[in-house]
Enzyme design. Structure first.
Site: not given
Ligand code: ACO
Length: 325
Positions: A282, A115, A252
């Site tokens: 993204n 990225c 970004h």
């Molecule tokens: N829809 C519904 N539920 C979901 C989804 C979805 N798409 N994805 C995960 N869940 C569920 C999980 O299974 C979990 O359920 P459980 O509690 O029953 O196990 C619950 O939601 C919480 O999951 P977490 O992974 O803890 O959710 P979190 O609040 O951390 O959000 C996310 C996930 C959005 C990916 C977050 O971690 C995040 O924003 N991370 C950063 C990732 C990112 O931005 N990556 C981009 C690439 S890197 C870059 O460009 C820098």
């Protein structure tokens, strides 16, 4: 004392026609518009058509940047493309774009910094221009990230989209002062110890496949906010500016919550932060130039304004560039 500065002359962007909404994604994996919007700020992403490649997106963005600069390909010395999703393992997507532009001179190469690809490209272009090696460079970030997505994995498939952004940078005269136009400072970092937290699970040398995106979302979030904030603090400290001096923050577009977390941590006023993640999702290396393109097209970007770019991606790679428009 007079010195060469890298002036950002123009910008262009291209998004594929097809839009995939959160509701459409919810027909493919167990998710909802509400969940995706609340956790990421994303409402939709663009998806390249079958037979539409990263080079096609890059070319479209490049042509807009050239047109806005009132230049043609013969005026460009070098093409740099930041991409994680090249058309082919080789030759580079940059060589394909070079040929499609009708450029039979100069040089072209791809750059892999996930990225952070466009930001790395901008910093490298700045070094080439300051050294005198090249006079005018086309820096592109272009991705067809949806090709790396597992549409059964709701942890990752909600986050990414396709697109391309391009900027033309060229040598200009500065005084060696922070009031100069052009790139004033760049800061690149990486730390390969964290390579497994955000990765594609294949490659030509290991699996002989392209793999799928795999991510530890919580860890990426934590490191994202910390690393990006650090890159911003470094840029401000090294140049003597404060957040208040920055007119536009072009980050970004990882996700809305990372943008909010960073803005809060560094004390950046929300109205100065360019946010496109809702519409583009993204787009990896394309995200920063696409956000810059949005700002440009809004008509709000004015000559002499101070613009702070940042990015962070797989590797981890991250960094910042501070420039005066
Ligand atoms: N829809 C519904 N539920 C979901 C989804 C979805 N798409 N994805 C995960 N869940 C569920 C999980 O299974 C979990 O359920 P459980 O509690 O029953 O196990 C619950 O939601 C919480 O999951 P977490 O992974 O803890 O959710 P979190 O609040 O951390 O959000 C996310 C996930 C959005 C990916 C977050 O971690 C995040 O924003 N991370 C950063 C990732 C990112 O931005 N990556 C981009 C690439 S890197 C870059 O460009 C820098």
């Amino acid at each position: 004392m007079g010195m060469t500065r890298t002036i950002i002359k123009s910008v262009g962007g291209y998004l594929p026609e097809r839009i995939m909404t959160n509701d459409e994604l919810a027909t493919m994996v167990d998710t909802s518009d509400e969940w995706i919007t609340e956790r990421t700020g994303i409402k939709q992403r663009h998806v390249a058509a079958e037979g539409e490649f990263t080079s096609d997106l890059a070319l479209a963005a490049a042509k807009i940047a050239l047109q806005r600069a009132e230049l043609d390909a013969s005026d460009i010395d070098l093409v740099i493309i930041g991409t994680t999703t090249p058309d082919l393992t080789f030759p580079s997507t940059a060589c394909i774009v070079q040929a499609e532009l009708g450029m039979t001179h100069g040089a072209a190469f791809d750059l892999q910094a996930a990225c952070s690809g466009f930001l790395y490209g901008l910093a490298i272009a700045d070094s080439f221009i300051i050294s005198g090696a090249y006079k005018r460079i086309l820096v592109i970030g272009a991705e067809t990230l949806t090709r790396l997505m597992d549409f059964k994995d709701r942890n990752t498939c909600i986050l990414f989209g396709d697109g391309a952004g391009a900027a033309i940078v060229e040598a200009g005269e500065g005084q060696g002062e922070m009031s100069d136009r052009g790139v004033l400072y760049s800061h690149l970092r990486s730390d390969g110890r964290y390579r497994d937290l955000l990765t594609a699970t294949g490659g030509p040398s290991s699996t002989k496949t392209i793999g799928k995106i795999h991510m530890d979302g919580r860890e990426v979030f934590k490191h994202g906010v910390t690393n990006i904030s650090q890159a911003i603090f470094t840029a401000l400290k090294e140049t003597g500016f404060s957040c208040d001096d920055v007119d536009w923050f072009v980050p970004h577009q990882a996700n809305g919550r990372i943008l909010e977390g960073v803005a809060r941590k560094v004390g950046m006023a929300r109205e100065k932060v360019v946010v496109t993640v809702g519409q583009h999702a993204n787009t990896s290396a394309a995200s920063v130039p696409l956000a810059l393109n949005d700002l440009y097209e809004s008509g709000k970007l004015e000559r002499d304004q101070l613009v702070l770019f940042e990015a962070m991606g797989g590797g981890f790679t991250w960094g910042s560039v501070l420039a005066r428009w």
